[in-house]
Write a protein that holds these residues in place. Structure first.
Motif, PDB file in Angstrom:
ATOM      1  N   THR A  16       0.846  -1.193   0.000  1.00  0.00           N
ATOM      2  CA  THR A  16       0.000   0.000   0.000  1.00  0.00           C
ATOM      3  C   THR A  16       0.884   1.245   0.000  1.00  0.00           C
ATOM      4  N   LEU A  17       1.389   1.622   1.161  1.00  0.00           N
ATOM      5  CA  LEU A  17       2.295   2.767   1.233  1.00  0.00           C
ATOM      6  C   LEU A  17       3.735   2.362   0.939  1.00  0.00           C
ATOM      7  N   ALA A  31       2.458  13.196  -1.919  1.00  0.00           N
ATOM      8  CA  ALA A  31       1.162  13.164  -1.231  1.00  0.00           C
ATOM      9  C   ALA A  31       1.345  13.281   0.281  1.00  0.00           C
ATOM     10  N   LEU A  32       2.377  12.641   0.828  1.00  0.00           N
ATOM     11  CA  LEU A  32       2.649  12.778   2.256  1.00  0.00           C
ATOM     12  C   LEU A  32       2.938  14.236   2.607  1.00  0.00           C
ATOM     13  N   THR A 191     -12.032  10.742   8.214  1.00  0.00           N
ATOM     14  CA  THR A 191     -11.006   9.703   8.152  1.00  0.00           C
ATOM     15  C   THR A 191     -10.917   9.112   6.751  1.00  0.00           C
ATOM     16  N   VAL A 192      -9.684   8.735   6.394  1.00  0.00           N
ATOM     17  CA  VAL A 192      -9.412   8.015   5.158  1.00  0.00           C
ATOM     18  C   VAL A 192      -8.667   6.745   5.542  1.00  0.00           C
ATOM     19  N   ALA A 193      -9.021   5.626   4.957  1.00  0.00           N
ATOM     20  CA  ALA A 193      -8.297   4.375   5.206  1.00  0.00           C
ATOM     21  C   ALA A 193      -7.925   3.743   3.874  1.00  0.00           C
ATOM     22  N   LEU A 194      -6.652   3.356   3.764  1.00  0.00           N
ATOM     23  CA  LEU A 194      -6.145   2.758   2.527  1.00  0.00           C
ATOM     24  C   LEU A 194      -5.505   1.417   2.817  1.00  0.00           C
ATOM     25  N   GLY A 242      -0.237   4.374  -6.358  1.00  0.00           N
ATOM     26  CA  GLY A 242      -1.687   4.362  -6.201  1.00  0.00           C
ATOM     27  C   GLY A 242      -2.128   5.112  -4.963  1.00  0.00           C
ATOM     28  N   TRP A 243      -1.348   4.979  -3.909  1.00  0.00           N
ATOM     29  CA  TRP A 243      -1.626   5.689  -2.645  1.00  0.00           C
ATOM     30  C   TRP A 243      -1.648   7.191  -2.897  1.00  0.00           C
TER      31      TRP A 243
END
Length: 264
Positions: A16-17, A31-32, A191-194, A242-243
């Protein structure tokens, strides 16, 4: 921070990350940084131990935020290193000794044994063995006795969860549980969850905005509630690329893009 936090992002790591093959996160850096500019928080949520997560969190400049470790069995608090109280883990090991035999956990293996089992380096295996909240392992007994073992574990107040490879015993807690707990600390912001795997599904479904990150090396995740309403989306790119794609889309949707683009 609590009153003004615009967004709290919860992210799985591997696949993911972190890139599935290289474990790099460079494609996610823009993005971070954008999240940092808008004052959003980023909470890592992983099956890794605190000892494994602490250096990754530092490398991402996220030490100011808690991290969810051992698949939701525990939390690595902000600004702390990878060492901590292993009292919960010792309780799990004590309960295990009273259960029917057949389960071989990380605590039964040397670091060399964990390295051989997982493919980790010896140093990484030592960090994976530095457990505080859960015990992963394999069922080595008669397959017909596994259900009885799991029922005995439940009777001893141990939660058993089968992952892609390991059966993990804990005192309870999921990534979703910890996400809700941490969000409450910060005043329940959006909240966002990936994540990219089935063990992320509960967390993704519980967030205001969920993201399934493309993982070409695994079967596609089943359709989740919320996808038809576009509350849960899927990326076209895998891993940290993608993240980043998803985070920039969400910042745009929430009207935070201009602020995210400020100062470079």
């Amino acid at each position: 921070m609590t009153d003004s936090l615009p967004l709290l992002v919860f992210s799985d790591l591997d696949g993911t990350l972190l890139d599935h093959d290289t474990y790099e996160f460079a494609p996610a850096l823009p993005a971070l940084r954008a999240l940092g500019r808008v004052g959003a928080g980023v909470v890592l949520a992983t099956s890794k131990t605190a000892a494994e997560v602490a250096p990754i969190r530092s490398a991402m400049a996220l030490d100011a935020w808690p991290a969810i470790v051992e698949n939701g069995a525990g939390i690595l608090e902000p600004g702390t290193g990878g060492t901590g109280d292993d009292g919960t883990y010792r309780k799990i090991r004590a309960k295990l000794r009273a259960l029917p035999p057949g389960f071989e956990g990380f605590g039964d293996l040397t670091a060399t044994g964990v390295a051989a089992l997982t493919g980790l380096s010896l140093e990484a295996a030592q960090a994976a063995k530095a457990r505080q909240f859960s015990e992963p392992g394999l069922w080595k007994g008669d397959p017909s006795r596994l259900d009885a073992f799991i029922q005995a574990a439940l009777a001893s107040d141990l939660h058993a969860r089968q992952g892609g490879r390991f059966l993990t015993l804990s005192m309870g807690g999921t990534k979703a549980d910890r996400m809700i707990e941490i969000a409450e600390r910060y005043g329940k912001p959006a909240t966002v969850a990936l994540g990219d795997a089935p063990n992320d599904a509960e967390m993704i479904a519980a967030a205001h905005h969920g993201v399934i990150v493309c993982n070409p090396q695994a079967p596609p995740m089943p359709l989740l509630d919320g996808e038809k309403a576009n509350r849960i989306t899927r990326t076209t790119l895998p891993g940290p690329a993608g993240w980043a794609e998803a985070i920039f889309d969400i910042l745009e949707m929430l009207g935070l893009s201009k602020e995210a683009a400020s100062h470079g």
